[in-house]
Design a protein around this motif. Structure first.
Motif, PDB file in Angstrom:
ATOM      1  N   UNK A 204     -48.468  52.560  59.668  1.00 50.12           N
ATOM      2  CA  UNK A 204     -47.649  52.094  58.707  1.00 50.12           C
ATOM      3  C   UNK A 204     -48.339  51.162  57.769  1.00 50.12           C
ATOM      4  N   UNK A 205     -47.512  50.407  56.753  1.00 52.53           N
ATOM      5  CA  UNK A 205     -48.064  49.385  55.782  1.00 52.53           C
ATOM      6  C   UNK A 205     -46.898  48.517  55.499  1.00 52.53           C
ATOM      7  N   UNK A 206     -47.345  47.276  55.199  1.00 52.17           N
ATOM      8  CA  UNK A 206     -46.238  46.332  54.946  1.00 52.17           C
ATOM      9  C   UNK A 206     -46.028  46.388  53.446  1.00 52.17           C
ATOM     10  N   UNK A 207     -44.519  45.999  53.381  1.00 53.32           N
ATOM     11  CA  UNK A 207     -44.069  46.133  51.838  1.00 53.32           C
ATOM     12  C   UNK A 207     -44.827  45.464  50.816  1.00 53.32           C
ATOM     13  N   UNK A 208     -45.412  44.369  51.164  1.00 50.33           N
ATOM     14  CA  UNK A 208     -45.897  43.510  50.344  1.00 50.33           C
ATOM     15  C   UNK A 208     -47.543  43.778  49.783  1.00 50.33           C
ATOM     16  N   UNK A 226     -46.212  57.653  54.501  1.00 49.76           N
ATOM     17  CA  UNK A 226     -46.526  56.460  55.171  1.00 49.76           C
ATOM     18  C   UNK A 226     -45.464  55.478  55.437  1.00 49.76           C
ATOM     19  N   UNK A 227     -44.830  55.313  56.538  1.00 48.54           N
ATOM     20  CA  UNK A 227     -43.699  54.244  56.788  1.00 48.54           C
ATOM     21  C   UNK A 227     -44.019  52.890  56.358  1.00 48.54           C
ATOM     22  N   UNK A 228     -43.182  52.306  55.667  1.00 49.71           N
ATOM     23  CA  UNK A 228     -43.095  50.865  55.104  1.00 49.71           C
ATOM     24  C   UNK A 228     -42.475  49.776  56.185  1.00 49.71           C
ATOM     25  N   UNK A 229     -43.321  48.742  56.203  1.00 54.12           N
ATOM     26  CA  UNK A 229     -42.630  47.821  57.146  1.00 54.12           C
ATOM     27  C   UNK A 229     -42.244  46.495  56.486  1.00 54.12           C
ATOM     28  N   UNK A 230     -41.601  45.845  56.993  1.00 55.91           N
ATOM     29  CA  UNK A 230     -41.070  44.154  56.694  1.00 55.91           C
ATOM     30  C   UNK A 230     -41.282  43.584  57.886  1.00 55.91           C
ATOM     31  N   UNK A 231     -42.218  42.754  57.908  1.00 55.98           N
ATOM     32  CA  UNK A 231     -42.061  41.964  59.432  1.00 55.98           C
ATOM     33  C   UNK A 231     -42.294  42.885  60.614  1.00 55.98           C
ATOM     34  N   UNK A 232     -42.887  43.846  60.545  1.00 63.28           N
ATOM     35  CA  UNK A 232     -43.200  44.966  61.602  1.00 63.28           C
ATOM     36  C   UNK A 232     -41.783  45.973  61.971  1.00 63.28           C
ATOM     37  N   UNK A 233     -40.778  45.889  61.002  1.00 66.52           N
ATOM     38  CA  UNK A 233     -39.642  46.622  61.049  1.00 66.52           C
ATOM     39  C   UNK A 233     -39.673  47.604  59.987  1.00 66.52           C
TER      40      UNK A 233
END
Length: 253
Positions: A204-208, A226-233
């Motif tokens: 995964x990769x963080x949205x920012x 590639x799934x995108x996360x925000x604070x691991x969600x």
């Protein structure tokens, strides 16, 4: 050892030629889809298509395998109605699978060409993942069958599904995973669980994060979703088609 000859062509020239050849291949394929068959046979077309894919991506590449399985009609992604309605619909879906593989190859080459052309442009270098990711996250339980996963991909017109175990996400499966891994192993799509074909651990990769970082990660891991996360969600998915859109929008008018 054969002598290496300089052709005077740049990498950009070669990509341009490959893009044009795949475009021409898709044009030649149209009569088969419209049933207005020309003088060329489908067997001859398959031979030329497979030669082109092997030349550009390699004979052992995912693209070559995907076209082979599309050609033979052994796809886990065939809709249920096609599998139950007889040979005619299966042949039609096999043609559609061929087209999708060729279009995927073309999209891959166009992405490479745009990446090369815009590598030094500030716009794409400062773009963030969240600006181009898709918010349409689809998931399926690990115990669901390959057939059910294929039907879900068709229904929602997405290229990947996140796999969960009832409490957390544990992997991802793409349309090409179902086609290649399931068929290559001779698995029964009606009884085999989708977990058999999933990729794990989940990358995964963080949205920012920068879009360029996402591209580097996808290239390193050889993945197209590639799934995108925000604070691991997980909140979204970034795909090759999203990257193509980013390059299109960053083009200089």
């Amino acid at each position: 050892m054969p002598k290496r000859v300089r052709t005077g062509l740049t990498r950009s020239d070669i990509l341009d030629r490959y893009v044009e050849r795949f475009k021409q291949q898709l044009i030649k394929f149209q009569p088969f889809l419209s049933r207005k068959r020309g003088t060329a046979s489908l067997e001859d077309f398959d031979e030329s298509a497979e030669e082109l894919i092997a030349q550009v991506f390699g004979a052992a590449s995912d693209q070559s395998e995907a076209y082979f399985f599309a050609k033979t009609g052994e796809s886990a992604l065939l809709p249920e109605e096609a599998q139950e309605s007889g040979t005619h619909n299966i042949e039609r879906e096999s043609l559609q699978q061929r087209r999708q593989v060729l279009e995927s190859c073309l999209a891959d080459l166009e992405l490479r060409r745009r990446l090369q052309a815009t590598r030094k442009k500030k716009g794409i270098e400062t773009a963030l993942v969240e600006e181009y990711m898709s918010h349409d996250v689809r998931s399926i339980h690990r115990d669901a069958t390959i057939k059910q996963a294929g039907q879900l991909l068709q229904k929602h017109k997405v290229g990947s599904l996140i796999i969960d175990d009832g409490s957390r996400y544990i992997g991802i499966v793409t349309d090409s995973d179902l086609t290649r891994k399931a068929i290559a192993k001779g698995l029964d799509p009606n009884t085999t669980s989708v977990a058999t074909c999933m990729s794990r651990p989940l990358v995964t990769i963080e949205e920012d994060e920068l879009l360029s970082e996402a591209m580097s990660l996808m290239k390193k891991q050889s993945i197209r979703h590639l799934p995108v996360t925000a604070d691991a969600t997980i909140i979204g998915v970034l795909s090759v088609s999203d990257l193509l859109r980013a390059f299109e929008e960053q083009k200089t008018p």
